[in-house]
Scaffold this active site. Structure first.
Site, PDB file in Angstrom:
ATOM      1  N   TYR A 113     -43.421 -20.521  -6.200  1.00 33.00           N
ATOM      2  CA  TYR A 113     -43.725 -19.080  -6.131  1.00 33.00           C
ATOM      3  C   TYR A 113     -42.906 -18.304  -7.152  1.00 33.00           C
ATOM      4  O   TYR A 113     -41.731 -18.594  -7.362  1.00 33.00           O
ATOM      5  CB  TYR A 113     -43.389 -18.562  -4.728  1.00 33.00           C
ATOM      6  CG  TYR A 113     -43.596 -17.076  -4.593  1.00 33.00           C
ATOM      7  CD1 TYR A 113     -44.864 -16.573  -4.343  1.00 33.00           C
ATOM      8  CD2 TYR A 113     -42.539 -16.181  -4.752  1.00 33.00           C
ATOM      9  CE1 TYR A 113     -45.072 -15.199  -4.240  1.00 33.00           C
ATOM     10  CE2 TYR A 113     -42.741 -14.814  -4.648  1.00 33.00           C
ATOM     11  CZ  TYR A 113     -44.011 -14.333  -4.397  1.00 33.00           C
ATOM     12  OH  TYR A 113     -44.223 -12.981  -4.289  1.00 33.00           O
ATOM     13  N   TRP A 115     -42.895 -14.836 -10.369  1.00 31.45           N
ATOM     14  CA  TRP A 115     -43.576 -13.945 -11.306  1.00 31.45           C
ATOM     15  C   TRP A 115     -43.764 -14.525 -12.705  1.00 31.45           C
ATOM     16  O   TRP A 115     -44.519 -13.981 -13.495  1.00 31.45           O
ATOM     17  CB  TRP A 115     -42.823 -12.619 -11.398  1.00 31.45           C
ATOM     18  CG  TRP A 115     -43.319 -11.632 -10.404  1.00 31.45           C
ATOM     19  CD1 TRP A 115     -43.162 -11.691  -9.049  1.00 31.45           C
ATOM     20  CD2 TRP A 115     -44.075 -10.443 -10.671  1.00 31.45           C
ATOM     21  NE1 TRP A 115     -43.769 -10.604  -8.462  1.00 31.45           N
ATOM     22  CE2 TRP A 115     -44.327  -9.818  -9.442  1.00 31.45           C
ATOM     23  CE3 TRP A 115     -44.550  -9.836 -11.832  1.00 31.45           C
ATOM     24  CZ2 TRP A 115     -45.049  -8.621  -9.326  1.00 31.45           C
ATOM     25  CZ3 TRP A 115     -45.257  -8.638 -11.721  1.00 31.45           C
ATOM     26  CH2 TRP A 115     -45.496  -8.051 -10.482  1.00 31.45           C
TER      27      TRP A 115
HETATM   28  N1  MGD Z   1     -33.601  -9.246  -0.549  1.00 31.63           N
HETATM   29  C1  MGD Z   1     -34.777  -9.162  -1.151  1.00 31.63           C
HETATM   30  N2  MGD Z   1     -35.315 -10.263  -1.700  1.00 31.63           N
HETATM   31  C2  MGD Z   1     -36.504 -10.178  -2.313  1.00 31.63           C
HETATM   32  C3  MGD Z   1     -37.195  -8.957  -2.398  1.00 31.63           C
HETATM   33  C4  MGD Z   1     -36.614  -7.811  -1.785  1.00 31.63           C
HETATM   34  O1  MGD Z   1     -37.185  -6.705  -1.806  1.00 31.63           O
HETATM   35  N3  MGD Z   1     -35.407  -7.953  -1.195  1.00 31.63           N
HETATM   36  N4  MGD Z   1     -38.410  -8.909  -3.027  1.00 31.63           N
HETATM   37  C5  MGD Z   1     -39.190 -10.114  -2.992  1.00 31.63           C
HETATM   38  C6  MGD Z   1     -40.377 -10.011  -3.829  1.00 31.63           C
HETATM   39  S1  MGD Z   1     -41.420  -8.695  -3.469  1.00 31.63           S
HETATM   40  C7  MGD Z   1     -40.686 -10.915  -4.781  1.00 31.63           C
HETATM   41  S2  MGD Z   1     -42.230 -10.806  -5.544  1.00 31.63           S
HETATM   42  C8  MGD Z   1     -39.771 -12.013  -5.127  1.00 31.63           C
HETATM   43  C9  MGD Z   1     -39.748 -12.298  -6.637  1.00 31.63           C
HETATM   44  O2  MGD Z   1     -39.125 -13.485  -6.912  1.00 31.63           O
HETATM   45  P1  MGD Z   1     -39.425 -14.312  -8.252  1.00 31.63           P
HETATM   46  O3  MGD Z   1     -40.800 -14.029  -8.737  1.00 31.63           O
HETATM   47  O4  MGD Z   1     -39.064 -15.721  -7.996  1.00 31.63           O
HETATM   48  O5  MGD Z   1     -38.394 -13.648  -9.265  1.00 31.63           O
HETATM   49  P2  MGD Z   1     -38.288 -13.656 -10.842  1.00 31.63           P
HETATM   50  O6  MGD Z   1     -36.890 -13.304 -11.148  1.00 31.63           O
HETATM   51  O7  MGD Z   1     -39.351 -12.795 -11.426  1.00 31.63           O
HETATM   52  O8  MGD Z   1     -38.533 -15.176 -11.224  1.00 31.63           O
HETATM   53  C10 MGD Z   1     -39.312 -15.571 -12.290  1.00 31.63           C
HETATM   54  C11 MGD Z   1     -38.661 -16.770 -12.965  1.00 31.63           C
HETATM   55  O9  MGD Z   1     -39.582 -17.275 -13.926  1.00 31.63           O
HETATM   56  C12 MGD Z   1     -38.878 -17.563 -15.137  1.00 31.63           C
HETATM   57  N5  MGD Z   1     -39.847 -17.520 -16.230  1.00 31.63           N
HETATM   58  C13 MGD Z   1     -40.253 -16.479 -16.991  1.00 31.63           C
HETATM   59  N6  MGD Z   1     -41.166 -16.872 -17.894  1.00 31.63           N
HETATM   60  C14 MGD Z   1     -41.354 -18.210 -17.706  1.00 31.63           C
HETATM   61  C15 MGD Z   1     -42.199 -19.171 -18.326  1.00 31.63           C
HETATM   62  O10 MGD Z   1     -42.974 -18.895 -19.227  1.00 31.63           O
HETATM   63  N7  MGD Z   1     -42.143 -20.455 -17.831  1.00 31.63           N
HETATM   64  C16 MGD Z   1     -41.306 -20.816 -16.816  1.00 31.63           C
HETATM   65  N8  MGD Z   1     -41.307 -22.082 -16.428  1.00 31.63           N
HETATM   66  N9  MGD Z   1     -40.489 -19.904 -16.239  1.00 31.63           N
HETATM   67  C17 MGD Z   1     -40.524 -18.637 -16.664  1.00 31.63           C
HETATM   68  C18 MGD Z   1     -37.823 -16.481 -15.190  1.00 31.63           C
HETATM   69  O11 MGD Z   1     -36.778 -16.830 -16.074  1.00 31.63           O
HETATM   70  C19 MGD Z   1     -37.386 -16.411 -13.719  1.00 31.63           C
HETATM   71  O12 MGD Z   1     -36.395 -17.352 -13.447  1.00 31.63           O
HETATM   72  O13 MGD Z   1     -38.460 -11.701  -4.689  1.00 31.63           O
HETATM   73  C20 MGD Z   1     -38.428 -11.401  -3.299  1.00 31.63           C
HETATM   74  N10 MGD Z   1     -37.047 -11.315  -2.855  1.00 31.63           N
HETATM   75  N1  MGD Z   2     -38.592  -2.119 -11.775  1.00 29.46           N
HETATM   76  C1  MGD Z   2     -39.143  -2.977 -10.913  1.00 29.46           C
HETATM   77  N2  MGD Z   2     -40.326  -2.682 -10.332  1.00 29.46           N
HETATM   78  C2  MGD Z   2     -40.892  -3.542  -9.456  1.00 29.46           C
HETATM   79  C3  MGD Z   2     -40.291  -4.785  -9.153  1.00 29.46           C
HETATM   80  C4  MGD Z   2     -39.036  -5.076  -9.756  1.00 29.46           C
HETATM   81  O1  MGD Z   2     -38.434  -6.138  -9.510  1.00 29.46           O
HETATM   82  N3  MGD Z   2     -38.505  -4.162 -10.616  1.00 29.46           N
HETATM   83  N4  MGD Z   2     -40.913  -5.659  -8.294  1.00 29.46           N
HETATM   84  C5  MGD Z   2     -42.348  -5.490  -8.070  1.00 29.46           C
HETATM   85  C6  MGD Z   2     -42.756  -6.207  -6.852  1.00 29.46           C
HETATM   86  S1  MGD Z   2     -42.918  -7.903  -6.931  1.00 29.46           S
HETATM   87  C7  MGD Z   2     -43.044  -5.594  -5.699  1.00 29.46           C
HETATM   88  S2  MGD Z   2     -43.526  -6.504  -4.349  1.00 29.46           S
HETATM   89  C8  MGD Z   2     -42.978  -4.119  -5.574  1.00 29.46           C
HETATM   90  C9  MGD Z   2     -42.293  -3.741  -4.272  1.00 29.46           C
HETATM   91  O2  MGD Z   2     -42.395  -2.400  -4.038  1.00 29.46           O
HETATM   92  P1  MGD Z   2     -41.641  -1.760  -2.761  1.00 29.46           P
HETATM   93  O3  MGD Z   2     -41.679  -2.706  -1.643  1.00 29.46           O
HETATM   94  O4  MGD Z   2     -42.225  -0.428  -2.560  1.00 29.46           O
HETATM   95  O5  MGD Z   2     -40.166  -1.651  -3.364  1.00 29.46           O
HETATM   96  P2  MGD Z   2     -38.706  -1.387  -2.861  1.00 29.46           P
HETATM   97  O6  MGD Z   2     -38.041  -0.784  -4.056  1.00 29.46           O
HETATM   98  O7  MGD Z   2     -38.090  -2.602  -2.297  1.00 29.46           O
HETATM   99  O8  MGD Z   2     -38.793  -0.319  -1.708  1.00 29.46           O
HETATM  100  C10 MGD Z   2     -39.306   0.981  -1.909  1.00 29.46           C
HETATM  101  C11 MGD Z   2     -38.567   1.992  -1.092  1.00 29.46           C
HETATM  102  O9  MGD Z   2     -38.662   1.701   0.281  1.00 29.46           O
HETATM  103  C12 MGD Z   2     -37.540   2.289   0.923  1.00 29.46           C
HETATM  104  N5  MGD Z   2     -37.311   1.600   2.186  1.00 29.46           N
HETATM  105  C13 MGD Z   2     -36.747   0.400   2.406  1.00 29.46           C
HETATM  106  N6  MGD Z   2     -36.753   0.105   3.728  1.00 29.46           N
HETATM  107  C14 MGD Z   2     -37.329   1.156   4.347  1.00 29.46           C
HETATM  108  C15 MGD Z   2     -37.624   1.472   5.706  1.00 29.46           C
HETATM  109  O10 MGD Z   2     -37.377   0.709   6.641  1.00 29.46           O
HETATM  110  N7  MGD Z   2     -38.274   2.649   5.944  1.00 29.46           N
HETATM  111  C16 MGD Z   2     -38.591   3.536   4.951  1.00 29.46           C
HETATM  112  N8  MGD Z   2     -39.246   4.626   5.275  1.00 29.46           N
HETATM  113  N9  MGD Z   2     -38.292   3.269   3.677  1.00 29.46           N
HETATM  114  C17 MGD Z   2     -37.683   2.108   3.379  1.00 29.46           C
HETATM  115  C18 MGD Z   2     -36.393   2.119  -0.034  1.00 29.46           C
HETATM  116  O11 MGD Z   2     -35.530   3.189   0.079  1.00 29.46           O
HETATM  117  C19 MGD Z   2     -37.082   2.053  -1.383  1.00 29.46           C
HETATM  118  O12 MGD Z   2     -36.797   3.201  -2.124  1.00 29.46           O
HETATM  119  O13 MGD Z   2     -42.256  -3.555  -6.662  1.00 29.46           O
HETATM  120  C20 MGD Z   2     -42.727  -4.027  -7.928  1.00 29.46           C
HETATM  121  N10 MGD Z   2     -42.099  -3.226  -8.929  1.00 29.46           N
HETATM  122 MO    MO Z   3     -43.284  -8.805  -4.911  1.00 34.69          MO
END
Ligand code: MGD
Ligand code: MGD
Ligand code: MO
Length: 763
Positions: A113, A115
């Site tokens: 899993y 990005w």
């Molecule tokens: N505590 C907490 N944890 C969270 C979240 C949160 O809100 N709170 N958010 C969650 C969410 S919404 C998500 S989507 C996940 C995201 O988690 P991930 O998608 O696993 O995070 P990334 O850091 O984007 O990892 C992408 C990896 O791909 C590598 N990469 C980039 N390009 C290439 C390529 O061309 N080939 C290969 N082989 N590798 C490449 C990058 O170097 C990086 O290591 O994290 C989750 N974890």
């Molecule tokens: N720059 C940047 N943008 C991203 C990403 C990134 O890594 N970097 N990741 C992308 C990905 S994979 C995803 S899934 C999306 C995720 O998008 P979201 O899930 O919307 O992202 P977050 O920033 O984790 O949370 C948004 C807001 O929710 C509020 N929040 C947290 N917990 C609670 C709660 O219990 N109640 C309420 N009311 N508010 C709460 C926090 O204050 C925060 O400001 O973002 C995407 N966009």
């Molecule tokens: Mo995500």
């Protein structure tokens, strides 16, 4: 050379012109079509050649000496040995063969899993999944870390989730028709910087401001005032984390009390409202879900909740629920509750009103859009039927053959012998990383492809260096974005790095499956195939793309997107019989017989409140604070944490943590102070920013800092997933519960030098 002529690249955070001098990338310049380019891009420049690059195939010392299963307790702690590509290929081929013959292909976990990077062909997951299917299959993962709870629950309510996510009512419609926008979790513009697969134009800031200029009243229901930009002049309701469901239920209760429920809408378009009303009025548990009841839970005044409910009843209202609300214990409920309240208001399917799944969660949520049916690398068939909900990985590794509940079924975890990752970073994304570290010791072999020494690479046995998007040519064809970009290779690969495709072709060759994997095509052949197939598919829906030659000569092209606003559920509301939903009743299921019949106590089948184990209402004393770990404004997840942009934002080399002024005073913590943040699961270091935008009792830190544990497992990098609980949202969705987390904070006295990226050990 004029800026326009510089080669283009595309990333999940936008397109850029790439400046190359002396065969090195020296700058990423804004794409001229993008009115609001993201600063994230520039972070890669310093990372192209720094000591976090993986330059050669590497094998962990004990594994190289003693083979699969050797000293797995040393993963993440032991040096690596450089090997040739030939050796690396034969190790991987032999090990895959040993596992599939000895234990069956389901013993290979290839969920992988993550990005990865933008670009349709060099997409690591497409590559690895095709490869693993060629060798007989693998155990896969389903759903996401983003909103797994919604991916399972919403189809029971609306018949589909992605379809409605992708048809979120567009900003122009909100601006024209809504009078009130209530945003649970805010409207974080920082998140709108991102969209999977590439972005031509960033539209979120303009969309939000269009609504502001149209005098839409915006209410930010969030523990963090900055979840909506100050220019939006939003009213802030500083709710306690993880209590949105209670507030939504109280709004429903108030609508009933003041008799502002649209019964005709409920009758025509929904089932189960009687069940919801009974719950709201406390007929089953003796507890009326009144504003007074919710005030105790949410920490928001009952009168404020009442006033909001009345405003919602009298104005044309849009309810937005951020994705973050699903990443908490019982994360199915806030969406169920929001849909229920929107249904009671009866404005679903009308221009500008109803509900929306998270404006600005990504650039596309709120854009006018049409799904573009581009072709991608064919994946083949996976003969293995085993899968896990993606966030249950540590459970799977720790509890092979044990059973668990998921979406109404009792399932069994497979026994995994080999993990193969390409394009994701579980030591960033998973919760309770010290637990993951223990789970990670179980498989015999762990193989990772990446371009930099992430913590996952460091915790592997075989590490294969791949190129990044600036070191190869590709096509950015995102089904969600109007811009098509010919991504030009800017520089030669670092060290011995190879494209994922070439790495996997080499291994397939050694397993006698080279032809099956490549079909005799080069990367260029595949890109032509993908482009031509995409042209064909687009023409079937009346859209067109220029020839590949023209695209490459021009650098980019734009597909015509719809010239009318998008309105979610418009067709259903216009004609609910002809456009019935794919639910058992064909209507919106405020009560789902199906989910109720699953019989899981933590998801009864209608919007329902239960407190999580960890929240402010359940702390031992007020030294405990609720930790929010949000998406970072300066990177995508862990990507480019090592780069100059993110490094520039660290304070004293540490990740900033936002603390409310009252907590800072109470706990004797000062701005700029180094702190240890800890709970029973572990500890991280961070540096304090005292911030009046944060609700008292709450801390905010970015996700994505690289996991960099010292001997005691204390993370010097400041990765909050050391602290977050690894529990499913419920037996229904089994999503991650990262936002349900209590911690303590104390000054960090030790004058140790600022932390080094763990990766520098690998130089
Ligand atoms: N505590 C907490 N944890 C969270 C979240 C949160 O809100 N709170 N958010 C969650 C969410 S919404 C998500 S989507 C996940 C995201 O988690 P991930 O998608 O696993 O995070 P990334 O850091 O984007 O990892 C992408 C990896 O791909 C590598 N990469 C980039 N390009 C290439 C390529 O061309 N080939 C290969 N082989 N590798 C490449 C990058 O170097 C990086 O290591 O994290 C989750 N974890
Ligand atoms: N720059 C940047 N943008 C991203 C990403 C990134 O890594 N970097 N990741 C992308 C990905 S994979 C995803 S899934 C999306 C995720 O998008 P979201 O899930 O919307 O992202 P977050 O920033 O984790 O949370 C948004 C807001 O929710 C509020 N929040 C947290 N917990 C609670 C709660 O219990 N109640 C309420 N009311 N508010 C709460 C926090 O204050 C925060 O400001 O973002 C995407 N966009
Ligand atoms: Mo995500």
């Amino acid at each position: 050379m004029p800026e326009q002529k510089l080669p283009l690249t595309s990333t999940h955070w936008g397109a850029y012109r790439v400046k190359v001098e002396d065969e090195r990338v020296t700058a990423l310049l804004p794409f001229e079509e993008d009115p609001d380019p993201s600063p994230i891009g520039q972070g890669i420049v310093s990372a192209m050649q720094d000591d976090t690059r993986i330059l050669h195939p590497m094998v962990r010392e004990s594994w190289l000496r003693d083979g699969p299963g050797a000293r797995t307790d040393l993963r993440g702690k032991e040096p690596f040995v450089q090997v040739s590509w030939k050796q690396a290929e034969s190790f991987v081929a032999a090990e895959l063969d040993r596992v599939r013959r000895g234990f069956g292909n389901q013993a290979i976990y290839g969920g992988s899993y993550g990005w990865a990077s933008a670009g349709r062909f060099h997409h690591a997951q497409s590559q690895i999944h095709r490869f693993l299917n060629c060798i007989g299959g693998y155990t896969k993962s389903v759903n996401t870390y983003s909103f797994a709870a919604a991916e399972v629950a919403v189809p029971h309510i609306l018949g589909d989730y992605r379809k409605f996510l992708n048809t979120t009512t567009s900003w122009d419609s909100v601006a024209e028709h809504a009078e009130l926008l209530v945003a649970f979790g805010g409207i974080p513009l920082k998140n709108g910087q991102i969209d999977n697969g590439g972005i031509g134009r960033h539209i979120q800031r303009a969309g939000l401001m269009e609504a502001v200029r149209a005098n839409v009243r915006i209410v930010n229901v969030s523990p963090d005032r900055s979840a909506i930009a100050p220019q939006a002049r939003a009213d802030w309701m500083a709710i306690r984390p993880c209590t949105d469901t209670a507030m939504l239920l109280a709004i429903g209760h108030e609508l009933l009390r003041i008799d502002r429920v649209d019964h005709a809408f409920l009758e025509r378009y929904t089932v189960g409202s009687d069940r919801v009303f009974a719950y709201l009025q406390g007929q089953d548990d003796g507890i009326a879900k009144s504003p007074e009841w919710a005030a105790e839970i949410c920490g928001v005044d009952a009168e404020e909740i009442r006033a909001l409910a009345r405003d919602m009843a009298t104005k044309r209202t849009m309810i937005s629920v951020s994705w973050s609300l699903t990443r908490q214990r019982f994360g199915e409920q806030p969406y169920w509750a929001a849909i229920s309240v929107a249904a009671m208001l009866g404005q679903i399917g009308q221009p500008g009103t109803g509900f929306a799944f998270g404006y600005s969660a990504t650039n596309g949520i709120g854009a006018r859009r049409q799904h573009l049916p581009y072709a991608s690398l064919p994946q083949g068939e996976n003969p293995v039927k085993d899968f896990i909900p993606v966030a249950r990985i540590a459970d799977m590794l720790l509890h092979p053959n044990e059973t668990y509940r998921f979406n109404g079924e009792t399932k069994q975890y497979p026994e995994i012998k080999l993990v193969y990752w390409a394009g994701g970073n579980p030591f960033h994304h998973h919760q309770d990383l010290n637990r993951l570290r223990r789970a990670w010791q179980r498989p015999d072999t762990i193989i990772t492809q990446d371009w930099c020494w992430t913590a996952t690479a460091n915790h592997s046995d075989i590490v294969l260096p791949c190129t990044n998007h600036l070191e190869r040519s590709d096509l950015a064809l995102s089904p969600r974005d109007a811009y098509v970009v010919a991504m030009e290779q800017a520089v030669a690969p670092a060290g011995e790095a190879r494209n994922d495709y070439d790495i996997l072709s080499g291994i397939a060759d050694r397993m006698g499956l080279g032809q099956a994997f490549t079909e005799g095509r080069s990367a260029e052949d595949w890109q032509r195939w993908i482009y031509h197939s995409s042209q064909q598919r687009l023409s079937e829906v009346g859209l067109s793309l220029p020839s590949l030659e023209t695209l490459r000569a021009q650098g980019w092209a734009k597909v015509e997107m719809p010239d009318k606003p998008t309105i979610m559920l418009q067709e259903f509301v216009a004609d609910p019989n002809a456009n019935a939903l794919k639910t058992p009743s064909g209507k919106i299921e405020l009560f789902s017989e199906t989910v109720s019949a699953f019989g899981d106590a933590d998801c009864p089948g209608y919007a329902w409140w239960r407190a999580p184990d960890e929240w402010l209402g359940n702390r031992k004393d007020d030294s405990w604070l609720h930790l929010l770990c949000v998406q970072p404004q300066n990177k995508l997840h862990s990507q480019l944490d090592q780069g100059s942009v993110c490094k520039g934002d660290k304070i004293r080399g540490l990740e900033p943590i936002q603390v409310s002024p009252s907590d800072a005073t109470r706990l004797d913590i000062e701005d700029g102070m180094r702190v240890e943040v800890h709970n029973s699961r572990g500890a991280i270091l961070a540096c304090v920013v005292v911030n009046p935008d944060i609700r008292a009792g709450v801390l905010r830190i970015n996700t994505g800092a690289w996991f960099d544990p010292d001997a005691n497992g204390r993370c010097l990098g400041g990765n909050p997933n050391v602290l977050t609980p690894d529990v499913g949202t419920s037996a229904l969705g089994q999503g991650p519960s990262a936002h349900s987390c209590l911690v303590q904070i104390r000054p960090f006295q030790d004058d140790a030098t600022p932390p080094l990226a763990l990766s520098t050990q690998q130089k």
